[in-house]
Design a protein around this motif. Structure first.
Motif, PDB file in Angstrom:
ATOM      1  N   PRO A 104      42.761 -20.492  87.135  1.00 22.45           N
ATOM      2  CA  PRO A 104      43.385 -21.802  87.012  1.00 22.45           C
ATOM      3  C   PRO A 104      43.266 -22.411  85.633  1.00 22.45           C
ATOM      4  CG  PRO A 104      41.182 -22.110  87.869  1.00 22.45           C
ATOM      5  CD  PRO A 104      41.348 -20.651  87.568  1.00 22.45           C
ATOM      6  N   ALA A 105      42.603 -21.750  84.671  1.00 25.18           N
ATOM      7  CA  ALA A 105      42.301 -22.442  83.413  1.00 25.18           C
ATOM      8  C   ALA A 105      42.342 -21.498  82.238  1.00 25.18           C
ATOM      9  CB  ALA A 105      40.931 -23.086  83.507  1.00 25.18           C
ATOM     10  N   ALA A 106      42.339 -22.087  81.019  1.00 25.60           N
ATOM     11  CA  ALA A 106      42.279 -21.305  79.787  1.00 25.60           C
ATOM     12  C   ALA A 106      41.972 -22.216  78.618  1.00 25.60           C
ATOM     13  CB  ALA A 106      43.602 -20.583  79.548  1.00 25.60           C
ATOM     14  N   LEU A 107      41.529 -21.615  77.483  1.00 31.27           N
ATOM     15  CA  LEU A 107      41.157 -22.440  76.314  1.00 31.27           C
ATOM     16  C   LEU A 107      41.879 -21.990  75.055  1.00 31.27           C
ATOM     17  CD1 LEU A 107      39.593 -24.406  74.665  1.00 31.27           C
ATOM     18  CD2 LEU A 107      37.768 -22.780  74.545  1.00 31.27           C
ATOM     19  N   ALA A 108      42.440 -22.942  74.352  1.00 32.19           N
ATOM     20  CA  ALA A 108      43.151 -22.640  73.115  1.00 32.19           C
ATOM     21  C   ALA A 108      42.174 -22.260  72.028  1.00 32.19           C
ATOM     22  CB  ALA A 108      43.972 -23.851  72.685  1.00 32.19           C
ATOM     23  N   GLN A 109      42.573 -21.309  71.217  1.00 28.87           N
ATOM     24  CA  GLN A 109      41.789 -20.883  70.081  1.00 28.87           C
ATOM     25  C   GLN A 109      41.647 -22.015  69.079  1.00 28.87           C
ATOM     26  OE1 GLN A 109      43.950 -18.487  67.394  1.00 28.87           O
ATOM     27  NE2 GLN A 109      42.300 -17.032  67.149  1.00 28.87           N
ATOM     28  N   ALA A 110      40.535 -22.031  68.340  1.00 29.51           N
ATOM     29  CA  ALA A 110      40.243 -23.148  67.440  1.00 29.51           C
ATOM     30  C   ALA A 110      41.324 -23.326  66.377  1.00 29.51           C
ATOM     31  CB  ALA A 110      38.888 -22.933  66.781  1.00 29.51           C
ATOM     32  N   THR A 111      41.990 -22.239  65.965  1.00 30.41           N
ATOM     33  CA  THR A 111      42.997 -22.366  64.908  1.00 30.41           C
ATOM     34  C   THR A 111      44.370 -22.730  65.444  1.00 30.41           C
ATOM     35  OG1 THR A 111      43.363 -19.981  65.034  1.00 30.41           O
ATOM     36  CG2 THR A 111      41.853 -20.776  63.339  1.00 30.41           C
ATOM     37  N   SER A 112      44.596 -22.590  66.731  1.00 26.96           N
ATOM     38  CA  SER A 112      45.901 -22.897  67.302  1.00 26.96           C
ATOM     39  C   SER A 112      46.093 -24.399  67.420  1.00 26.96           C
ATOM     40  CB  SER A 112      46.051 -22.247  68.683  1.00 26.96           C
ATOM     41  OG  SER A 112      45.985 -20.840  68.596  1.00 26.96           O
ATOM     42  N   ALA A 113      47.340 -24.813  67.363  1.00 28.06           N
ATOM     43  CA  ALA A 113      47.663 -26.227  67.496  1.00 28.06           C
ATOM     44  C   ALA A 113      48.097 -26.534  68.924  1.00 28.06           C
ATOM     45  CB  ALA A 113      48.777 -26.607  66.516  1.00 28.06           C
ATOM     46  N   THR A 114      47.995 -27.798  69.267  1.00 24.07           N
ATOM     47  CA  THR A 114      48.448 -28.295  70.561  1.00 24.07           C
ATOM     48  C   THR A 114      49.431 -29.425  70.333  1.00 24.07           C
ATOM     49  OG1 THR A 114      46.375 -27.716  71.665  1.00 24.07           O
ATOM     50  CG2 THR A 114      47.750 -29.372  72.732  1.00 24.07           C
ATOM     51  N   LEU A 115      50.571 -29.364  71.000  1.00 24.81           N
ATOM     52  CA  LEU A 115      51.569 -30.423  70.943  1.00 24.81           C
ATOM     53  C   LEU A 115      51.646 -31.073  72.317  1.00 24.81           C
ATOM     54  CD1 LEU A 115      53.777 -31.793  69.181  1.00 24.81           C
ATOM     55  CD2 LEU A 115      55.403 -30.156  70.161  1.00 24.81           C
ATOM     56  N   ARG A 116      51.466 -32.371  72.347  1.00 24.88           N
ATOM     57  CA  ARG A 116      51.462 -33.078  73.620  1.00 24.88           C
ATOM     58  C   ARG A 116      52.240 -34.392  73.474  1.00 24.88           C
ATOM     59  NH1 ARG A 116      45.081 -35.013  73.456  1.00 24.88           N
ATOM     60  NH2 ARG A 116      45.361 -36.592  71.813  1.00 24.88           N
ATOM     61  N   GLY A 117      52.485 -35.029  74.587  1.00 19.76           N
ATOM     62  CA  GLY A 117      53.182 -36.306  74.552  1.00 19.76           C
ATOM     63  C   GLY A 117      53.814 -36.608  75.888  1.00 19.76           C
ATOM     64  N   LEU A 145      41.226 -29.501  79.753  1.00 22.05           N
ATOM     65  CA  LEU A 145      39.923 -28.926  80.092  1.00 22.05           C
ATOM     66  C   LEU A 145      39.766 -27.582  79.398  1.00 22.05           C
ATOM     67  CD1 LEU A 145      37.420 -29.482  81.895  1.00 22.05           C
ATOM     68  CD2 LEU A 145      38.517 -28.051  83.631  1.00 22.05           C
ATOM     69  N   LYS A 146      38.714 -27.463  78.606  1.00 21.44           N
ATOM     70  CA  LYS A 146      38.486 -26.249  77.831  1.00 21.44           C
ATOM     71  C   LYS A 146      37.157 -25.631  78.237  1.00 21.44           C
ATOM     72  CE  LYS A 146      40.711 -28.362  73.803  1.00 21.44           C
ATOM     73  NZ  LYS A 146      40.610 -28.628  72.353  1.00 21.44           N
ATOM     74  N   MET A 147      37.102 -24.323  78.215  1.00 25.35           N
ATOM     75  CA  MET A 147      35.847 -23.627  78.463  1.00 25.35           C
ATOM     76  C   MET A 147      35.908 -22.253  77.827  1.00 25.35           C
ATOM     77  SD  MET A 147      36.425 -23.064  82.513  1.00 25.35           S
ATOM     78  CE  MET A 147      36.949 -24.780  82.593  1.00 25.35           C
ATOM     79  N   GLY A 148      34.737 -21.678  77.553  1.00 28.15           N
ATOM     80  CA  GLY A 148      34.745 -20.383  76.903  1.00 28.15           C
ATOM     81  C   GLY A 148      33.400 -19.707  76.948  1.00 28.15           C
ATOM     82  N   VAL A 149      33.419 -18.418  76.657  1.00 26.50           N
ATOM     83  CA  VAL A 149      32.207 -17.611  76.657  1.00 26.50           C
ATOM     84  C   VAL A 149      32.288 -16.628  75.490  1.00 26.50           C
ATOM     85  CG1 VAL A 149      33.215 -15.896  78.220  1.00 26.50           C
ATOM     86  CG2 VAL A 149      30.720 -16.112  78.055  1.00 26.50           C
ATOM     87  N   LYS A 150      31.135 -16.323  74.894  1.00 25.70           N
ATOM     88  CA  LYS A 150      31.074 -15.343  73.804  1.00 25.70           C
ATOM     89  C   LYS A 150      29.834 -14.480  73.964  1.00 25.70           C
ATOM     90  CE  LYS A 150      29.993 -16.234  69.379  1.00 25.70           C
ATOM     91  NZ  LYS A 150      30.144 -16.685  67.974  1.00 25.70           N
ATOM     92  N   TYR A 151      30.010 -13.184  73.742  1.00 27.55           N
ATOM     93  CA  TYR A 151      28.883 -12.249  73.768  1.00 27.55           C
ATOM     94  C   TYR A 151      29.003 -11.329  72.565  1.00 27.55           C
ATOM     95  CZ  TYR A 151      25.867  -8.379  75.058  1.00 27.55           C
ATOM     96  OH  TYR A 151      24.894  -7.395  75.056  1.00 27.55           O
ATOM     97  N   LYS A 152      27.881 -11.128  71.855  1.00 28.39           N
ATOM     98  CA  LYS A 152      27.878 -10.226  70.709  1.00 28.39           C
ATOM     99  C   LYS A 152      26.656  -9.318  70.764  1.00 28.39           C
ATOM    100  CE  LYS A 152      29.678 -11.279  66.796  1.00 28.39           C
ATOM    101  NZ  LYS A 152      30.013 -11.793  65.449  1.00 28.39           N
ATOM    102  N   ASP A 153      26.877  -8.083  70.419  1.00 23.26           N
ATOM    103  CA  ASP A 153      25.818  -7.084  70.300  1.00 23.26           C
ATOM    104  C   ASP A 153      25.831  -6.623  68.843  1.00 23.26           C
ATOM    105  OD1 ASP A 153      24.141  -4.892  70.333  1.00 23.26           O
ATOM    106  OD2 ASP A 153      24.844  -4.143  72.254  1.00 23.26           O
TER     107      ASP A 153
END
Length: 997
Positions: free
Chosen positions: A29-42, A498-506
């Motif tokens: 049901p959800a997803a998060l925009a990348q930090a460099t992407s823009a959002t257009l709303r109105g 609503l934004k959410m995210g996860v990161k894993y690095k080895d």
């Protein structure tokens, strides 16, 4: 070292798997925009009423990438995940349509209210096929309803503003509170507020470029004249100094969010070359004194190519940039006047005079962007950076003393984006491999000529005359590994994003450090230039890694963020993130039993005056945990007073955790596996300058193998670094309140912003001396404030403790005013002013040590180093007649407070103190650039560009007399007087030419 998990203190694989699976499950049901992407709303309105079910489509006019969404019952719409660029926005409702063309910036959340119907009904939008041939300029939308303290750096600024190096971060100092620092050696770094460059993070296409091993913030930016990324591949970026949202990790000061260029439906390319040399610059003050200008040269060149593979679907972009520098250096004797120059051996005098420090860099970048369909987007990028340079020459270092430094960075990023009308999923799989490997160019042993006061009690206070022979530097440090991050945004909840995210690095972090494997011998010119009085050398300990230290680190981060538009006036930004990192080299380390037993039995640590418990620094392999407390709440608000985005009050409060550099943590393991020794010899006149005793000199000690045998007999002269068993992670708490306004002046719209902020950073790493006197005290007498107990080493050697003690506190006033550049007006300007009241509780700049004091309480609060109280940066760009673009940049700073030890009260009563250097302006620089472009009437044009740096040849002094005087001779009247070192350049001319097609 192989890591064996300990269930009681590690996050289990099952827990990690559940966390990952839980976040990915939310993608339904959800997803998060990348930090460099823009959002257009109105909102969509029909005859001033909300239009439910209207179709809103944004199409990139250059690439054909398209996003569509239907408006909600209240007429709201939200288009996320839009790469920066110009978009034709079409809205259709009730059989009627209208279009707007807008330009969106990197990471921007822009508001565009759309109307359909009524007296201003527009004609239907053009067919999509026109997008390939029509060049469109869109309206730049301002972002005011945000709590972020952020400034955008546009493509026009990157292209037009004057600069001496093609480092895209050089324009970040147009942002209040940010400094782009270039030291006397040409090394560059970015810093914000009073925190160091290591606390910055740069995100390129949404992927952090953090350095895990070395200082500098960005991997590959520790001690380098190179650029972190090809400037021709950067489309635009923004700098966030505070109130960044929960998606930003491994940071406690500024965030730089950059978007790379992509190919379009038109084939295009560029070639450039620029040049400057010693013939095109004024002499430095040191060269004027010598009467001779040292040869120097700087050349930069490169090319880029972009275009479609499949129009509207698959595009490519490639870029290459290179640097070739020859930087002048002068080798000269130090401490002249304290000895007879005729006593310096002729073979040493032959190495004096002009020399140079060459630097070469090659950077490659490639990108494939595949818009599979309107819902699926795939992108692959690759970056390679290779550098070679010669450093460590000049001043009192002869050419054979040089260090050869290889610096390499390789990164790959595979990104997949899936979007629907209500959510967007943005996933990255990354790989990185970085190496920083400085080593001495000469295999010979080092020869250090010194001068001292020859009275027996003062011989240890030596000063450098000249260093020749091989350099002791021997390092190979870096990071290598893969990572996965998934960012999700859900905007189907009215009024909420609503934004959410996860990161894993080895990632395997490495720190080979074998300093002084090339022995260094020291000679006192007043005693003998043929027999040394001291040798400093390093030897690997058999049965250990012998200086080769690695750690297989695991990093995990998770966050959630809600941007809630409460009403047309109020927006709340509510977020929280949590980060965790395992460092097996620190957590599983076992203090050698002989060292632990000797320290526990050492009488000096048993007395009533001892101010620390040695048990806090002795590890048995199970009494250390990875830090689990990195919870980071981040709250912001913006209040649009008139609901028209022209006058907005904003503010925020939040916590941001960084990370401990592996270069700091690894020293404990390194010193246990690769020992450093100081051995003193009986001198020609029978004197010994070491309280623990001296050995008889033998020329056989010039052989490193003989020194290795000697090390087996030495009971003193070794160093042991001991990490605190409860090390935490550095962080900052940030608070701000401000107001931004859009107003009309001189017939144009201007943007203004005024912000007051407070930042307090905590738990930075500090290295301090663990030696104590026989009664357990640090100082010799009660009431003393200086006099470290270096002569009271433990039975196993000197003890150095590693703790979380460094802090800074900063109060700032940030003022910003700009008129954005537009093609219609042909000009733009920016003004940025920063007032900073900053303090820190450690005196050094660089390696964070306070060996002269028992802890930071004995240092006190000092003015922040290298931070001006007042700083102003102004820029202007004008597209003038005859196809010439003019630009200028003015930088002004008040003098920066300098810190040194004040011993006027007595040799054991020294205090760290600060003074203001002479002068009312600490730094002043005005740069100009002019670019003439010739349009050939085809798709090819040529340009010539001239940059004049430091137009008025202002001398910006960098080093100052910092000796306060002493109790016998009184205050030093020259305190604060400048030396000959300057922040370069003097007035310099740089010529560039290029071809665009």
């Amino acid at each position: 070292m192989k890591h064996s998990p300990v269930p009681s203190k590690k996050i289990s694989r099952s827990l990690l798997s559940c966390a990952l699976a839980g976040c990915l499950a939310l993608a339904a049901p959800a997803a998060l925009a990348q930090a460099t992407s823009a959002t257009l709303r109105g909102r969509v309105l029909t005859d001033s009423e909300p239009a439910a079910g209207a179709q809103v489509t944004a199409t990139n006019v250059n690439t054909g990438l398209s996003r569509s969404v239907q408006s909600t019952a209240a007429g709201g719409y939200n288009l996320a995940g839009l790469p920066p660029g110009t978009y034709r926005v079409q809205v259709t409702a009730n059989g009627q349509a209208t279009t707007e063309t807008v330009t969106l910036q990197v990471g921007q959340t822009a508001t565009l209210n759309l109307g359909v119907g009524g007296v201003e009904e527009a004609a239907p939008a053009p067919e999509a096929t026109e997008l390939e041939t029509v060049t469109v300029t869109g309206t730049m939308l301002a972002e005011t309803r945000t709590s972020e303290i952020a400034t955008y750096v546009s493509p026009k600024q990157i292209e037009a503003l004057p600069q001496g190096t093609r480092n895209f971060l050089a324009f970040a100092d147009t942002v209040p509170g940010v400094q782009f620092v270039q030291d006397a050696n040409g090394n560059t770094r970015l810093r914000s507020g009073t925190q160091s460059a290591s606390n910055v993070n740069v995100y390129i296409d949404g992927v952090g470029q953090k350095s895990y091993t070395l200082p500098g913030g960005v991997a590959g930016q520790d001690s380098t004249r190179g650029n972190p990324f090809p400037q021709s591949a950067i489309g635009e970026y923004k700098v966030i100094t505070q109130n960044y949202k929960a998606e930003f990790d491994q940071i406690s000061s500024a965030a730089v969010v950059a978007a790379t260029r992509s190919g379009t439906n038109e084939f295009e390319g560029n070639f450039f070359w620029d040049h400057t040399s010693s013939d095109w610059r004024k002499a430095t003050p040191a060269e004027e004194e010598d009467g001779e200008k040292t040869y120097s040269k700087e050349e930069q060149y490169g090319a880029s190519l972009a275009g479609p593979i499949i129009p509207d679907r698959l595009h490519f972009f490639v870029a290459y940039e290179a640097k070739d520098y020859v930087t002048p250096k002068t080798v000269e004797l130090g401490q002249e006047g304290r000895y007879d120059v005729d006593d310096v051996p002729d073979e040493l005098l032959a190495q004096l005079g002009p020399t140079n420090s060459p630097f070469n860099q090659d950077m490659y970048f490639g990108k494939l962007s595949w818009s599979i369909n309107d819902s699926n987007f795939l992108e692959f990028t690759a970056q390679v950076r290779e550098e070679e340079e010669i450093i460590g020459v000049g001043d009192q270092n002869a050419p054979e003393r040089a260090v050869s430094n290889a610096n390499e960075v390789t990164r790959y990023d595979l990104r997949y984006q899936f979007n629907s009308e209500r959510w967007l999923n943005d996933a990255h799989v990354t790989f990185e491999d970085t190496t920083f490997a400085p080593r001495g160019v000469s295999p010979e042993v080092g020869y250090g000529l010194r001068v001292s006061d020859l009275s027996p009690n003062e011989r240890q206070q030596t000063e450098t005359i000249l260093n020749v022979g091989g350099n002791p530097n021997n390092q190979d440090k870096g990071q290598r590994g893969w990572g996965f991050q998934n960012d999700l945004t859900f905007f189907g909840w009215e009024g909420h994003t609503l934004k959410m995210g996860v990161k894993y690095k080895d990632v395997e972090v490495e720190a080979t450090e074998r300093h002084f494997s090339n022995p260094q011998f020291y000679y006192d010119i007043g005693v003998s230039t043929e027999q040394p009085y001291q040798v400093e050398f390093g030897v690997g300990i058999p049965g250990t890694s012998e200086g080769f230290t690695t750690s297989s680190n695991k990093q995990f981060g998770i966050y959630i963020q809600d941007d809630w538009e409460v009403n047309q006036h109020l927006t709340l930004n509510l977020g929280v993130r949590w980060d965790y990192e395992e460092t097996p080299t620190y957590e599983d380390y076992v203090t050698p039993a002989a060292v632990a037993d000797a320290l526990r039995a050492w009488p000096n640590l048993q007395g009533p005056n001892v101010d620390y418990d040695i048990e806090n620094y002795i590890s048995d392999g199970s009494n250390r945990d990875a830090f689990k407390g990195a919870w980071q709440p981040r709250v912001g608000f913006s209040y649009d007073v008139n609901a028209d985005e022209r006058f907005v009050v904003f503010g925020g409060a939040g916590r941001a955790y960084d990370r401990n550099l592996f270069d700091y943590l690894q020293v404990e393991v390194n010193r246990a596996s690769f020992a450093r020794y100081n051995a003193f010899f009986v001198e020609d006149d029978g004197q010994c300058r070491n309280e623990a005793g001296c050995i008889t000199w033998d020329p056989a000690y010039y052989d490193p193998d003989v020194l290795a045998d000697l090390a087996q007999t030495l009971t003193t002269g070794r160093e042991w670094y001991l990490n605190n068993n409860d090390l935490k992670v550095p962080y900052s708490d940030q608070f701000s309140l401000g107001v931004r306004n859009i107003f009309e002046m001189f017939g144009h719209e201007w943007n203004s912003e005024v912000t007051v902020s407070h930042v307090r950073s905590h738990d930075g790493i500090v290295f301090r001396l663990g030696n104590r006197r026989e009664d357990g005290s640090f100082f010799e007498n009660p009431g003393d404030t200086s006099g470290a107990p270096w002569g009271f080493a433990s039975p196993v050697g000197n003890i150095l403790l590693v703790d979380n003690m460094a802090e800074t506190k900063t109060n700032s006033l940030l003022l910003k005013l700009d008129k954005p550049f537009s093609e219609d007006s042909g000009w733009g300007t920016t003004f940025a002013y920063t007032y900073t009241d900053g303090e820190q509780n450690i005196p050094p700049e660089g390696w964070p040590e306070i060996f002269s004091r028992p802890d930071t309480d004995h240092v006190g609060w000092l003015p922040a180093r290298n931070v001006a109280e007042h700083r102003f940066v102004g820029t202007a760009i004008w597209d003038g007649p005859w196809g010439i673009t003019w630009s200028g940049k003015l930088t002004l700073e008040s003098p920066k407070r300098q810190i040194s030890e004040n011993c006027l009260a007595g040799p054991n009563l020294c205090q760290w103190d600060s003074f203001t250097p002479d002068g009312t302006i600490g730094l002043k620089r005005f740069d100009l650039a002019a670019t003439k472009t010739w349009d050939t009437g085809t798709d090819i044009n040529f340009y010539v560009r001239a940059d004049l740096l430091n137009v008025f040849n202002w001398r910006n002094w960098r080093a100052f007399e910092d000796y306060w005087g002493d109790v016998d001779d009184g205050p030093n009247p020259d305190l604060g007087a400048h030396r000959l070192d300057i922040y370069e350049p003097m007035r310099s001319f740089k010529l560039s030419f290029g071809v665009n097609w």
